[in-house]
Design an enzyme around this catalytic site. Structure first.
Site, short mmCIF file in Angstrom:
data_model
loop_
_atom_site.label_atom_id
_atom_site.label_comp_id
_atom_site.label_asym_id
_atom_site.label_seq_id
_atom_site.Cartn_x
_atom_site.Cartn_y
_atom_site.Cartn_z
N HIS A 48 0.84 -1.21 0.00
CA HIS A 48 0.00 0.00 0.00
C HIS A 48 0.87 1.26 0.00
O HIS A 48 0.47 2.30 -0.48
CB HIS A 48 -0.91 0.04 1.23
CG HIS A 48 -1.66 -1.24 1.45
ND1 HIS A 48 -2.66 -1.65 0.60
CD2 HIS A 48 -1.54 -2.20 2.41
CE1 HIS A 48 -3.14 -2.81 1.04
NE2 HIS A 48 -2.47 -3.17 2.13
N HIS A 79 5.35 6.11 7.22
CA HIS A 79 5.13 5.79 5.81
C HIS A 79 4.64 7.05 5.11
O HIS A 79 4.42 8.08 5.76
CB HIS A 79 4.09 4.65 5.68
CG HIS A 79 2.76 5.04 6.21
ND1 HIS A 79 2.38 4.84 7.53
CD2 HIS A 79 1.74 5.71 5.63
CE1 HIS A 79 1.18 5.33 7.72
NE2 HIS A 79 0.77 5.88 6.58
N HIS A 93 2.16 8.81 1.62
CA HIS A 93 1.12 8.74 0.58
C HIS A 93 1.53 9.75 -0.48
O HIS A 93 2.02 10.84 -0.12
CB HIS A 93 -0.25 9.11 1.15
CG HIS A 93 -0.66 8.25 2.31
ND1 HIS A 93 -1.49 7.17 2.19
CD2 HIS A 93 -0.31 8.30 3.63
CE1 HIS A 93 -1.67 6.60 3.37
NE2 HIS A 93 -0.95 7.26 4.27
N GLU A 133 -3.09 13.33 1.69
CA GLU A 133 -4.43 12.88 2.14
C GLU A 133 -5.19 14.07 2.72
O GLU A 133 -6.28 14.41 2.25
CB GLU A 133 -4.26 11.77 3.16
CG GLU A 133 -3.53 10.55 2.57
CD GLU A 133 -3.96 9.25 3.18
OE1 GLU A 133 -3.72 9.04 4.38
OE2 GLU A 133 -4.57 8.44 2.46
N THR A 182 -6.65 5.88 7.43
CA THR A 182 -7.12 6.32 6.12
C THR A 182 -7.16 5.18 5.11
O THR A 182 -7.40 5.40 3.93
CB THR A 182 -6.24 7.45 5.55
OG1 THR A 182 -4.92 6.92 5.33
CG2 THR A 182 -6.20 8.64 6.48
C1 LIG Z 1 -3.75 -2.33 11.14
C2 LIG Z 1 -3.30 -1.22 10.23
C3 LIG Z 1 -2.86 -0.03 10.78
C4 LIG Z 1 -2.46 0.98 9.92
C5 LIG Z 1 -1.83 2.27 10.41
C6 LIG Z 1 -2.56 2.86 11.56
C7 LIG Z 1 -0.37 1.96 10.73
N1 LIG Z 1 -2.51 0.81 8.59
C8 LIG Z 1 -2.22 1.93 7.73
C9 LIG Z 1 -3.51 2.75 7.64
C10 LIG Z 1 -3.17 4.17 7.49
C11 LIG Z 1 -2.18 4.66 6.72
N2 LIG Z 1 -2.21 5.99 6.89
C12 LIG Z 1 -3.17 6.29 7.75
N3 LIG Z 1 -3.78 5.17 8.12
C13 LIG Z 1 -2.89 -0.35 8.05
C14 LIG Z 1 -2.79 -0.51 6.56
C15 LIG Z 1 -1.33 -0.87 6.20
C16 LIG Z 1 -3.71 -1.59 6.04
C17 LIG Z 1 -3.31 -1.40 8.86
ZN LIG Z 2 -0.81 7.05 6.24
#
Ligand SMILES: Cc1cc(C(C)C)[n+](CCc2cnc[nH]2)c(C(C)C)c1
Ligand SMILES: [Zn+2]
Length: 257
Positions: free
Chosen positions: A61, A91, A93, A103, A195
């Protein structure tokens, strides 16, 4: 499964993840004129230990840098939060072109990329426990703007050839995430969500007012990463951003006047 294409992207996530239409979804459009200055907000306190840096990986992602979070070596305290939150990973975006990719937006303005530094509340036993709690996570968002080459980002970019395909990783040590922060830590803060699916409404968002720079050539290198795994038809990792979501009455506070 979910992604960022027309067939499985943000407009389709609600089918499998109904919380996509919830009351505290992220990102949002930040309107500085509507944000209320809260003099009670403390300055952010970020304490990062480069020796906790472990690896850099392509998770399909985005690309992320992961940290050892078994001690309070790299933490976020003060700011809008109470207690201690530990750095888990950061990470980015970004867009297919330099005119979009962030975002959060600021009065409708998009930036070419956005950095997320993810921290979890140590009142919970682990990141996995914290990730779906209303006060579980605190994410610091930093906008990138096109300008001079960023030597600190270049250390990440130099590893991209080894993590081009989804689900690949390599060692990455002694990196200080503080080098990716602007000099001034003025911020906006509001209650929101992850997000990406599972879109948990568990994030205290802390979005910095000032940006860091990245060169256009460096942004082009971000786009050499792939969403696809080795052996699949290559699919450039780009436009991995969710557009702004309804504010639904939430208040955005500013740490500055
Ligand atoms: C359990 C989980 C947690 C997160 C973030 C909060 C690290 N993330 C990233 C979600 C996120 C990325 N930017 C903001 N939220 C995911 C993605 C890789 C499926 C899963
Ligand atoms: Zn993010």
């Amino acid at each position: 499964s979910w992604g960022y294409e027309a067939t499985n992207g943000p407009s389709k996530w609600g089918a499998s993840f109904p919380i996509a239409n919830g009351d505290r979804q992220s990102p949002i459009d930040i309107v500085p004129g509507n944000a209320s200055h809260d003099p009670g907000l403390k300055p952010l306190k970020l304490k990062y230990d480069p020796s906790t840096c472990l690896e850099i990986l392509n998770n399909g992602h985005s690309f992320q840098v992961t940290f050892a979070d078994d001690t309070d070596s790299s933490t976020l305290t003060d700011g809008p939060i109470s207690g201690t939150y530990r750095l888990k990973q950061f990470h980015f975006h970004w867009g297919a072109t330099d005119d979009r990719g962030s975002e959060h937006t600021v009065q409708g303005a998009k930036f070419p990329a956005e950095l997320h530094l993810v921290h979890w509340n140590t009142k919970y036993a682990s990141f996995g426990e914290a990730v779906n709690k209303p006060d579980g996570l605190a994410v610091v968002g930093v906008f990138l703007k096109i300008g001079n080459e960023n030597a600190h980002l270049q250390k990440l970019i130099d590893k991209f050839s080894v993590i081009t395909n989804a689900k690949t990783q390599t060692t990455f040590v002694d990196f200080n995430p503080a080098t990716l922060l602007p000099g001034c830590l003025d911020y906006w803060t509001y209650l929101g969500s992850l997000t990406t699916p599972p879109l948990y409404e568990s994030v205290t968002w802390i979005v910095l007012k000032h940006q860091i720079t990245v060169s256009s050539a460096q942004m082009a290198k971000f786009r050499t990463l792939l969403f696809s795994s080795n052996g699949e038809a290559p699919c450039c990792m780009e436009n991995n951003y969710r557009p702004p979501q309804p504010l639904k009455g939430r208040v955005v506070r500013a740490s500055f006047k």
